[in-house]
Motif scaffolding. Sequence first.
Motif, PDB file in Angstrom:
ATOM      1  N   ASP A 358       0.865  -1.398   0.595  1.00 32.67           N
ATOM      2  CA  ASP A 358      -0.212   0.018  -0.094  1.00 32.67           C
ATOM      3  C   ASP A 358       0.850   1.112   0.432  1.00 32.67           C
ATOM      4  O   ASP A 358       2.450   1.364  -0.085  1.00 32.67           O
ATOM      5  CB  ASP A 358      -1.191  -0.420   1.002  1.00 32.67           C
ATOM      6  N   GLU A 359       0.060   2.826   0.224  1.00 34.26           N
ATOM      7  CA  GLU A 359       1.038   3.169   0.045  1.00 34.26           C
ATOM      8  C   GLU A 359       2.109   3.766   1.444  1.00 34.26           C
ATOM      9  O   GLU A 359       3.075   4.531   0.627  1.00 34.26           O
ATOM     10  CB  GLU A 359       0.355   5.185  -0.139  1.00 34.26           C
ATOM     11  N   ASN A 360       2.097   2.928   2.903  1.00 34.86           N
ATOM     12  CA  ASN A 360       2.910   3.443   3.441  1.00 34.86           C
ATOM     13  C   ASN A 360       4.251   1.982   3.136  1.00 34.86           C
ATOM     14  O   ASN A 360       4.653   1.983   4.496  1.00 34.86           O
ATOM     15  CB  ASN A 360       2.460   3.008   4.734  1.00 34.86           C
ATOM     16  N   GLY A 361       4.038   1.042   2.706  1.00 39.75           N
ATOM     17  CA  GLY A 361       4.523   0.362   1.860  1.00 39.75           C
ATOM     18  C   GLY A 361       4.021  -1.184   2.816  1.00 39.75           C
ATOM     19  O   GLY A 361       5.731  -2.002   2.612  1.00 39.75           O
ATOM     20  N   CYS A 362       3.569  -1.012   3.454  1.00 44.86           N
ATOM     21  CA  CYS A 362       2.966  -2.459   4.259  1.00 44.86           C
ATOM     22  C   CYS A 362       2.089  -3.331   3.050  1.00 44.86           C
ATOM     23  O   CYS A 362       1.140  -2.591   2.267  1.00 44.86           O
ATOM     24  CB  CYS A 362       1.539  -2.239   5.475  1.00 44.86           C
ATOM     25  N   LEU A 363       2.058  -4.493   2.950  1.00 40.22           N
ATOM     26  CA  LEU A 363       1.799  -5.485   2.230  1.00 40.22           C
ATOM     27  C   LEU A 363       0.691  -5.795   2.823  1.00 40.22           C
ATOM     28  O   LEU A 363       0.294  -6.186   3.984  1.00 40.22           O
ATOM     29  CB  LEU A 363       2.469  -6.909   2.515  1.00 40.22           C
TER      30      LEU A 363
END
Length: 536
Positions: A358-363
């Motif tokens: 996602d936009e925060n780099g979380c899967l």
Amino acid sequence: MDMDKLVSLCKRRGFLFQSSEIYGGFNGFWDYGPLGVELKRNIKESWWRDMVTGHDDLGQPEGAPSPYEMVGLDCTIIMHPQVWKCSGHFDLFCDFMVDCRESKKRYRHDQVRGRWVSYRDRRVFVATAVEDEQQLENVQQRALKFFNLRGKNAEDLLWETDLVSLTTVPEFSQVLGPDAKEPGTLTEPREFNLMFKTVVGALGGADDAAFLRPETAQGIFVNFKNVLDSSRVRVPFGIAQIGKSFRNEITPRNFTFRSREFEQMEIEFFCHPSESRQWYQYWRDRRYRWYTDLGLAGERLRLRDHDPEELSHYSCGTADVEYAFPFLQPGDFGELEGIAHRGDFDLRSHMEGKLAKDENGCLVVELGPDGKPRHKGSGRDLSYRDDLTGERYVPHVIEPSAGADRATLAFLCEAYTEDEAPDENGKMQSRTVLKLHPRIAPIKAAVFPLVKKDGMPEIAQEIYRELKQECNVFYDEKGAVGRRYRRQDEAGTPYCITVDSDSLTDKTVTIRDRDSLRQDRVKIDDVVAEIRRRIR
Ligand code: ATP
């Protein structure tokens, strides 16, 4: 080392043949001949023994954070199509291709190389797709032809760059395609899925499409729970698998290095997230050592850590074991094995559905236009509960993924040697020898009677039969003994046992060492034990 010589030895002595050769061959497919099959089997068996059956589940190997267990699996090549959707292969397993409108040929974008060159006021990127050693020459010749110059005018060409990849060229209007006469014939790069499609069942509708696996790893992930429930293993533990994989490589090349059907040797190692970095380090070093232990010890082998920008989106660390294959440019290396820290990406994908950042780099689960998961997971709980601490978590995974064919090719390249050895008359003669580690050599020992009479064949055959119980042995009584030695040198046989006239009286034979050429006299009764000791 001259690659052509190795290729010709491989064919002449039955290591490797082109698949379907009598029909002209089939690009990207190779068959292993009588010697090749033994070599490759020995490599796979050494891997299985060193990683799985020979692994000490109770001890703590050097560099490992704790003892660990290892088990194996053998999964199918065709699996439920959803496996590839959740793993990401269905959407992502693509290479970029460029087509040439003039020659109608297709190339892999990152494999086309070339040089910018100008003459008078015209500037072009002369591209080539030929094998590595001939690239410079090919580019030079084609540049001369393009500008209508003769060889003696070569100095008028102004070369701006060394050979660089076509991926460095943003726009192709000034690119002279590898087989084109005019610039600007290459299309924009397009995606091409590498999975072979097949049909399961008689009807063959769109819903019956399935894929040949492009890696063995997914079979391990989808069986994670089965293994846990059936074998009493506890985290940390590893599951190993050896098997065929298939990729519709666009430009198979460099002998077996890039094939369309090949064999992988993969481990998925499951551990607690807090220990995964240490385990990654352990496997990275352990796997590199495996190659050096089997004889790839020279400067042609290296362990290379990926730069952060090279890492896959889920990986927090990857290293490649690489070998400087002789068909590559000096200074270039080709991948033998990748060791990747994959976090919990795979198990979570098969639980929840295909993941994306996602936009925060979380899967997170990737959603389709309808707001539902783009590719639905199995819905099965693939977490692990530690029965000692009560903690429940999704294990992290370290994946050492090796290619059996690339390893075989590297061992062959490393082993190929030309040196000199004395013939029967003590005169030095040049010889070709494969200095393979005894563990992987196709034939461990050859047994010769010096001459075909005086009871020598009978003794030699008895030794042969006894040794056959232990390992692959070859009996040869034809021709001069020097020629017999040479044939075994070329096959990589580490030991030749010769029965001579002394054997009849003192009950000893000679054991000749392929590499040092030393000959030791050994009692016939001790031959089996001696060979066993030497090939371990
Ligand atoms: P490459 O970048 O060379 O295509 P890869 O990074 O895609 O390789 P992986 O997906 O990591 O390769 O596969 C693991 C191993 O499988 C590789 O290190 C290699 O030894 C082997 N392998 C992969 N593709 C091929 C192929 N086309 N032919 C032979 N072996 C292969």
